[in-house]
Design an enzyme around this catalytic site. Structure first.
Site, mmCIF file in Angstrom:
data_model
loop_
_atom_site.group_PDB
_atom_site.id
_atom_site.type_symbol
_atom_site.label_atom_id
_atom_site.label_comp_id
_atom_site.label_asym_id
_atom_site.label_seq_id
_atom_site.Cartn_x
_atom_site.Cartn_y
_atom_site.Cartn_z
ATOM 1 N N SER A 1 0.836 -1.197 0.000
ATOM 2 C CA SER A 1 0.000 0.000 0.000
ATOM 3 C C SER A 1 0.869 1.245 0.000
ATOM 4 C CB SER A 1 -0.901 -0.003 1.226
ATOM 5 O OG SER A 1 -0.097 0.227 2.371
ATOM 6 N N LYS A 2 0.192 2.355 0.076
ATOM 7 C CA LYS A 2 0.876 3.650 0.019
ATOM 8 C C LYS A 2 2.056 3.727 0.963
ATOM 9 C CE LYS A 2 -2.762 6.930 -0.987
ATOM 10 N NZ LYS A 2 -3.947 6.419 -0.352
#
Ligand code: GLU
Length: 489
Positions: free
Chosen positions: A253-254
């Protein structure tokens, strides 16, 4: 006769090309190339609010940079277009109409408040939150009352609490129980289709033979299988690629850094390295080999060899591949690719200096791990105002005055040595060190700092040969001036 292999990538243009999307594209692309089939690009822009033509263009750009060219798509057309979901409303409406007519779908007049209350009740009782199908049980009078009150219905598929199974090439046969698939929404009140309906209709009409996508779509696949059954269509072959996770085994994810392919491009990764990295997010050759070109992958890739285990995104591995691929490039190619990075890093290379740039870059090729380092590694080649700071030399065995005397001898050597090339310079400098009674390294470091302005450089004599006699002479002159300052009381 077997059907031709047709695969697709179906990005939503709500963001740039994601690493996971690029992986999906690569796997599909390889399948199509290997089988002589078609790789279709379909843009899933049914979410009008979040879809953005600039993002669509960005996705094309990322795929082109990777060399994953598609055979049919919104920009090039093809026999089964249009390839943008926003242009396919009619086909979806027809399918929704068919499902409504056959009673396999229904208008659901449940209000948002009722659904929220149901979810709240389920949550309070510790149950999974799912739509119970209450809208199916409304009487005609109740529906009329809701219509009069302006409730906008959604169209839901009647799942009938069935258990659903399908065979997945990677995961084998999988089944969900009757409680896992609720009556899902296939179209909004205005008749516009939602994801599962649109994908099913498109994959069918675009004659997609294999749906290969990320594992996170498995729960959708069960719904899509129901839709294929309801519409009387044969489903495609399904294969779900492993989830991409980070080093902590959590969904990538980010927080794990760049998710967008464009960011890797900006950082100076080569598309070859990126592809080599992406293929290992779910596939392995079954032996020790690690370095694969797309052509090699086209020959080797088999869907049957896709792993089930989560794929770990380890950027160090990507760095490793990038170094390998940078070293594999021939220097002209490397120089052409590095030029835009050099420019972005503020390094101006005049049109007639390309060969000089390439010659210098050839020396850095071993050390270069990302193209974005080009300007930093190469600026000393181009800085004609370079003022070497001789305080970088640690004068341990010889003081600055002795170093100045030695550098004057070096300057003389640089003026006369012929040819001005790597071996001749090395031989002459070693002979000079011996004559002065200096260790070679004690002489080479001040020379290095003098001609490059830095302590860490590619091999000294090759660097000097590229810089050329004149630059070296000029820089030695400035170095002597700097040394005079070092030795001043
Ligand atoms: N549009 C979906 C996404 O961006 C992909 C749908 C599919 O591959 O079926 O994740």
């Amino acid at each position: 006769m077997t059907q031709p292999l047709r695969v697709r990538m179906a990005p939503s243009p709500t963001g740039d090309l994601h690493v996971g999307g690029a992986r999906t594209a690569l796997f599909n692309y390889l399948m199509a190339r290997r089988a002589g089939g078609s790789f279709v690009l379909r843009v899933e822009d049914t979410d009008a609010l979040r879809s953005d033509p600039a993002k669509e263009a960005g996705i094309y750009d990322g795929l082109r940079w990777l060399g994953l060219h598609w055979d049919e798509g919104p920009d090039i057309g093809g026999p089964y277009g249009p390839y943008r979901q926003s242009e396919r409303g009619e086909v979806y409406r027809e399918a929704v109409g068919a499902l409504l007519d056959s009673g396999q779908a229904y208008y659901d007049y449940t209000t948002a408040e009722e659904r929220a209350a149901e979810r709240e009740r389920q949550r309070a009782q510790g149950q999974t939150q799912r739509y119970s199908g209450m809208g199916r049980r409304f009487s005609a009078a109740d529906i009329a009352r809701r219509q009069a009150a302006g409730v906008v219905p959604a169209v839901r598929f009647r799942s009938e609490s069935r258990s659903v199974s399908f065979h997945d090439v990677v995961l084998g046969s999988i089944t969900v129980g009757p409680d896992d698939v609720d009556d899902f929404v296939i179209a909004r009140g205005d008749g516009s289709a939602l994801y599962n309906l649109a994908v099913t209709v498109d994959d069918h009409y675009m004659r997609i033979s294999h749906v290969v996508r990320g594992r996170d779509h498995v729960s959708n696949t069960f719904r899509q299988v129901l839709l294929y059954q309801a519409l009387g269509w044969p489903p495609p072959v399904f294969a779900h690629l492993p989830l991409v996770v980070d080093l902590r085994r959590q969904k990538f994810s980010k927080r794990d850094g760049a998710q967008w392919v464009g960011a890797y491009r900006t950082q100076g990764y080569l598309p070859e390295a990126m592809l080599n990295f992406l293929i290992f997010l779910g596939w392995a050759p079954g032996d020790e080999r690690e370095i694969f070109s797309v052509d090699e992958l086209t020959a080797e890739f088999r869907l049957e060899r896709v792993n089930r285990a989560d794929a770990v995104f380890d950027v160090q591995r990507l760095d490793y591949f990038n170094g390998v691929w940078i070293r594999r490039l021939d220097v002209d190619d490397l120089a052409a690719r590095a030029r835009p990075y050099a420019a972005r890093g503020g390094l101006t290379v005049a049109p007639d200096q390309h060969e000089y740039f390439a010659a210098g870059l050839a020396l850095e090729q071993e050390r270069l791990s990302h193209l974005s380092q080009t300007a930093d590694l190469m600026d000393f080649f181009f800085d004609d105002a370079l003022q070497p700071d001789m305080r970088q030399v640690r004068f341990r065995r010889h003081d600055p005055a002795a170093a100045a005397a030695a550098l004057r001898r070096v300057a003389e050597l640089v003026r006369t040595v012929d040819p001005f090339d790597d071996p001749t310079l090395e031989a002459a400098m070693r002979a000079l060190a011996a004559e002065l009674g200096w260790k070679a390294g004690d002489l080479f470091m001040p020379v290095r700092v003098a001609v490059t302005g830095r302590r860490a450089t590619p091999p000294l004599f090759a660097t000097m040969a590229v810089l050329g006699r004149q630059r070296c002479q000029e820089r030695l002159r400035r170095a002597l001036a700097s040394l005079a300052e070092c030795s001043a009381p």
